[in-house]
Design a protein around this motif. Structure first.
Motif, PDB file in Angstrom:
ATOM      1  N   GLN A 644      62.341  -7.525  82.416  1.00 18.74           N
ATOM      2  CA  GLN A 644      60.905  -7.791  82.470  1.00 18.74           C
ATOM      3  C   GLN A 644      60.120  -6.498  82.646  1.00 18.74           C
ATOM      4  O   GLN A 644      60.464  -5.642  83.460  1.00 18.74           O
ATOM      5  N   THR A 670      66.694 -13.443  78.904  1.00 20.45           N
ATOM      6  CA  THR A 670      65.260 -13.418  78.635  1.00 20.45           C
ATOM      7  C   THR A 670      64.734 -12.000  78.757  1.00 20.45           C
ATOM      8  O   THR A 670      65.028 -11.298  79.733  1.00 20.45           O
ATOM      9  N   SER A 672      60.918 -10.263  78.693  1.00 26.02           N
ATOM     10  CA  SER A 672      59.501 -10.573  78.676  1.00 26.02           C
ATOM     11  C   SER A 672      58.671  -9.327  78.945  1.00 26.02           C
ATOM     12  O   SER A 672      59.026  -8.510  79.801  1.00 26.02           O
ATOM     13  N   GLU A 673      57.615  -9.167  78.182  1.00 25.88           N
ATOM     14  CA  GLU A 673      56.647  -8.077  78.340  1.00 25.88           C
ATOM     15  C   GLU A 673      57.318  -6.704  78.320  1.00 25.88           C
ATOM     16  O   GLU A 673      56.957  -5.798  79.064  1.00 25.88           O
ATOM     17  N   ASP A 697      59.731 -12.845  74.890  1.00 22.27           N
ATOM     18  CA  ASP A 697      58.369 -13.336  75.068  1.00 22.27           C
ATOM     19  C   ASP A 697      57.436 -12.143  75.297  1.00 22.27           C
ATOM     20  O   ASP A 697      57.665 -11.325  76.203  1.00 22.27           O
ATOM     21  N   ARG A 698      56.416 -12.017  74.427  1.00 19.02           N
ATOM     22  CA  ARG A 698      55.389 -10.970  74.558  1.00 19.02           C
ATOM     23  C   ARG A 698      55.995  -9.565  74.588  1.00 19.02           C
ATOM     24  O   ARG A 698      55.593  -8.710  75.367  1.00 19.02           O
ATOM     25  N   CYS A 699      56.972  -9.340  73.730  1.00 21.15           N
ATOM     26  CA  CYS A 699      57.587  -8.026  73.614  1.00 21.15           C
ATOM     27  C   CYS A 699      56.982  -7.264  72.440  1.00 21.15           C
ATOM     28  O   CYS A 699      56.537  -7.874  71.457  1.00 21.15           O
ATOM     29  N   CYS A 721      55.445 -12.042  70.058  1.00 22.31           N
ATOM     30  CA  CYS A 721      55.926 -10.667  69.997  1.00 22.31           C
ATOM     31  C   CYS A 721      55.201  -9.909  68.879  1.00 22.31           C
ATOM     32  O   CYS A 721      54.715 -10.505  67.913  1.00 22.31           O
TER      33      CYS A 721
END
Length: 800
Positions: A644, A670, A672-673, A697-699, A721
């Protein structure tokens, strides 16, 4: 030339296949006879052995005979080439840029300077002439930046041959003979001196005073003979001066006055980061032990002394030192020292011969195989002990403990870290055998042994060790089965490893520590089980293999690494390596990767792991070659992994391999970001080999080769993404099933979204945006077609 000299020259030139007739037309005018001999003739007739590999038994070449022949030739009258530049025939000052050429020898009056250069961008060719007498032969003032002076001789001046007080100048093929100082650099910087010689000078061949970032290459200081201190190469009050492939031979003094020295290379305490490499030092002599003789001496810090050969250094027959440098403060590597009174001084015996060496370097000491090490006395420990005793109100019993060879302290048992009574002081090499709270009052440096013995051994549970700002030169060993151990507040250096964790240790807390120049910093024994390690606020700098190495353990149950800094010293290093771990947390760490094939965080077969708010960034050392093969995070065979808010940036500076985030055979993972920026060739996010249940997620992946390269992964999900400005595809997926939803691909050179499986793919693409790519959507080489592919795969609501 006389007939004998002409004959020698013709024979030498013929042996090298050079034209002997009409030298001025066949050979460039800028090339002097000495330069012709040294670069073209001598390599054909001489075998020069610069590295004394068989030092004490055979020496391949005595340079004195060679240079005597050259002197006999070059000191005879020589017909120079005609000047094509502005001619100079008398002493004076050059005050305008341009090219100038000396047309005749100059004989100076006492106190006179031959040529003063007082303008920038001047080229002055001595044209194989000689400037004799006076105070200075050639003087470059502060205004003479970027001057070039070549091809000639300065001799018999009263002060210096060449004086350099400017920057960016170049000097080549100049001899300075029989002056106090051959070449003086004072308040000078970024100058280059190559293929120059200083002969028979009475103080120094080459002297650098308050000067920095100067480079001397293939220079020779020969037969410096004086009545005071005498040096071949001398550097003081500067930084980052380099001496490469230089020779210091025949430095001698007749002085018997204490305080004088004689040395081939002398870097004073105010000189930092001197670089002395590939040099040869021989025949350095003083008549008495009152006047120390050194081959190479470095009194400052951060000096590099590497790949030099030193022999025949003597001071009264007993006290001459080949290489004198503190190996704990300077880099001393791959040198050969032999046939000296003492081959090395202050170089730790761990760095000599074939003994274990934490830095991976060997200095050859030819005295070691044939006789025992020469015994020297180091009083630093004595003075430290005396100072500690007289400054502290200790009991007689405490003082006796301090001066003993080895201390085993038994303090009152205290709960760890509570320190409700005064802690117990520790000095020297010691073993902690009882619970309690301890602190250092001095650096700890164990007596060198082979194999090395630990500096500190902890043989009891419930121990707090406060290094109290001091340094431990060696390993701290935590014995098997111990628990509740805290080590904090200090430096660990010259180790392999710094902290060793034996099987069954648990509840280990390491805080506010600097790990400096070791092979491994923290290491678990092979096959061990370690429980609950906390590493916080630590810096790992200059290690050769691993910063934190828990890769050989059978099981790691609980690891927290928080707010730490990593910067390895060599290629193929890994900052953090953990295998077979459970409950791993790596938080708020910074990784600077400056050498090829470095990995920031390597987790293998770990479960329940978190990597959060960490950065992985390439830094190229100025002047180093291109860096390739860097990987920010590399995880293999992990389950329940969460990464993360991490960033992996610029992890290569060529078109070769570099990966931001690399996962193989991972499941239930996972990201994320996370961001990956500027990782060339291989890609930003690269996930391969039979993984399952991977979620991004949101990479963000920008300016990589491929932004997201995901293959052989079952049940892959990418949501929200961004892939932008990548040299290949923005998203490349070759998987059996998955979902790509609300992602954006823009400005990628080849394809925005590329489904490598094609019709057989079960990946659904929903509500994505592709724009300004080479091709926005592609499926196995063909465009996405919402009419043909209505069910499998499902492409809908994707916008171009």
């Amino acid at each position: 030339m006389n007939k004998k000299t002409v004959l020698i020259s013709l024979l030498l030139l013929a042996s090298a296949g050079l034209a002997a007739q009409n030298e001025c037309t066949e050979i460039p005018c800028a090339t002097g006879i000495r330069q012709i001999l040294t670069t073209a003739v001598l390599p054909e007739i001489c075998t020069l052995e610069s590295k004394l590999d068989t030092c004490c038994t055979t020496i391949g070449q005595d340079f004195r005979t060679t240079w005597t022949i050259i002197d006999a030739i070059t000191n005879k009258p020589f017909t120079p080439c005609p000047c094509s530049a502005t001619p100079i025939s008398t002493p004076g000052t050059i005050s305008a840029p341009g090219s100038y050429c000396l047309t005749q020898d100059l004989l100076l009056t006492p106190g006179q300077t031959g040529i003063t250069i007082n303008a920038a961008d001047v080229t002055f060719d001595l044209n194989n002439h000689t400037i004799s007498g006076g105070s200075n032969g050639v003087l470059i003032t502060n205004a003479g930046a970027h001057a070039t002076v070549v091809n000639g001789t300065i001799q018999n001046t009263s002060e210096t041959g060449i004086t350099i007080g400017s920057s960016g100048c170049q000097f080549a093929s100049i001899d300075s003979i029989a002056t106090p100082t051959g070449f003086l650099l004072e308040n000078a910087s970024e100058n280059s001196i190559s293929n120059c010689r200083a002969l028979q000078n009475s103080f120094a061949g080459f002297s650098l005073v308050t000067s920095s970032t100067n480079n001397l290459t293939n220079c020779q200081a020969l037969n410096q003979i004086g009545i005071g201190s005498v040096y071949g190469f001398y550097a003081t009050n500067g930084t980052t001066n380099s001496f490469d492939f230089c020779i210091a031979a025949g430095c001698r003094t007749s002085s018997t006055t204490a305080g004088h020295h004689v040395a081939g290379f002398y870097a004073t305490a105010s000189q930092t980061n001197a670089i002395i490499t590939n040099g040869v030092v021989t025949d350095i002599q003083s008549p008495t032990t009152n006047v120390p003789a050194y081959g190479i001496i470095a009194l400052g810090t951060e000096q590099t002394i590497k790949n030099n050969s030193v022999k025949n250094v003597t001071s009264g027959g007993t006290a001459g030192v080949g290489i004198f440098a503190n190996s704990n403060l300077n880099y001393v590597a791959q040198n050969t020292s032999c046939s000296n009174d003492l081959n090395y001084s202050l170089v730790d015996t761990l760095f000599l011969g074939s003994q274990a060496n934490a830095r991976g370097v060997d200095n050859v000491d030819y005295s070691l195989p044939n006789k025992s090490n020469v015994i020297t006395t180091d009083f630093s420990g004595t003075y430290t002990t005396i100072a500690a005793i007289i400054n502290e109100n200790w009991s007689i019993e405490s003082k006796c403990e301090v001066i003993s060879d080895k201390i085993t302290l038994i303090p009152a048992q205290l709960p760890i870290d509570q320190e409700i009574t005064p802690p117990t002081s520790l000095m020297g090499t010691f073993t902690i055998s009882q619970p309690g709270s301890y602190f250092l009052r001095a650096d700890v440096s164990p007596t060198p042994t082979n194999p090395p013995t630990p500096a500190i051994v902890i043989n009891a549970s419930d121990v707090t060790l406060d290094l109290n700002g001091f340094t431990v030169y060696g390993t701290i060993t935590i014995a098997a089965g111990l628990q509740n151990i805290a080590i904090k507040n200090g430096t660990l250096t010259n180790f392999s490893p710094a902290i060793s964790l034996a099987n069954g240790t648990s509840n280990i807390i390491l805080t506010d520590l600097l790990f400096h120049f070791g092979l491994y910093d923290i290491q678990a024994d092979p096959g061990s089980t370690i429980n609950n390690i906390i590493i916080k606020n630590c810096r790992f700098i200059g290690y050769n293999n691993y910063g934190i190495d828990l890769s050989s353990a059978t099981q790691i149950n609980g690891l927290l690494v928080d707010n730490c800094y990593f910067k390895a010293n060599v290629l193929n290093a890994t900052d953090i390596a953990v295998s077979n771990g459970k409950h791993i947390e790596i938080l708020n760490c910074q990784h600077i990767m400056q050498y090829q094939d470095t990995t920031g965080c390597l987790l293998s077969d770990c479960t329940n792991s978190v990597i959060r708010k960490c950065s992985y960034q390439m830094y190229q050392v100025p002047g180093s070659s291109n860096i390739t093969g860097l990987t920010g995070i590399s995880n293999s065979g992990c389950t329940k992994l969460h990464i993360q808010q991490c960033i992996s940036e610029n992890n290569t500076n060529t078109a070769s391999s570099g990966i931001g985030f690399y996962l193989t055979a991972c499941t239930d993972t996972t990201l994320s970001e996370c961001k990956t920026i500027g990782n060339s060739n291989d890609g930003g996010f690269v996930f391969l080999t039979t993984g399952t249940a991977i979620n991004l997620d949101r990479c963000v992946a920008t300016n990589n080769n491929i932004g997201f390269q995901i293959e052989s992964i079952d049940n892959i999900t990418l949501e929200r993404c961004l892939a932008e400005g990548n040299a290949g595809d923005g998203f490349y997926l070759n998987n059996s099933s998955g979902l790509v939803q609300e992602c954006v691909a823009q400005g990628n050179v080849i394809t925005g979204f590329n489904d490598g499986t094609g019709v057989a793919s079960a990946i659904a693409y929903a509500a994505n945006i592709a724009r300004n790519n080479g091709t926005d959507y592609s499926s196995a080489g063909a465009p996405f077609n919402p009419v043909s592919y209505t069910s499998s795969p499902n492409y809908w609501k994707n916008v171009e």
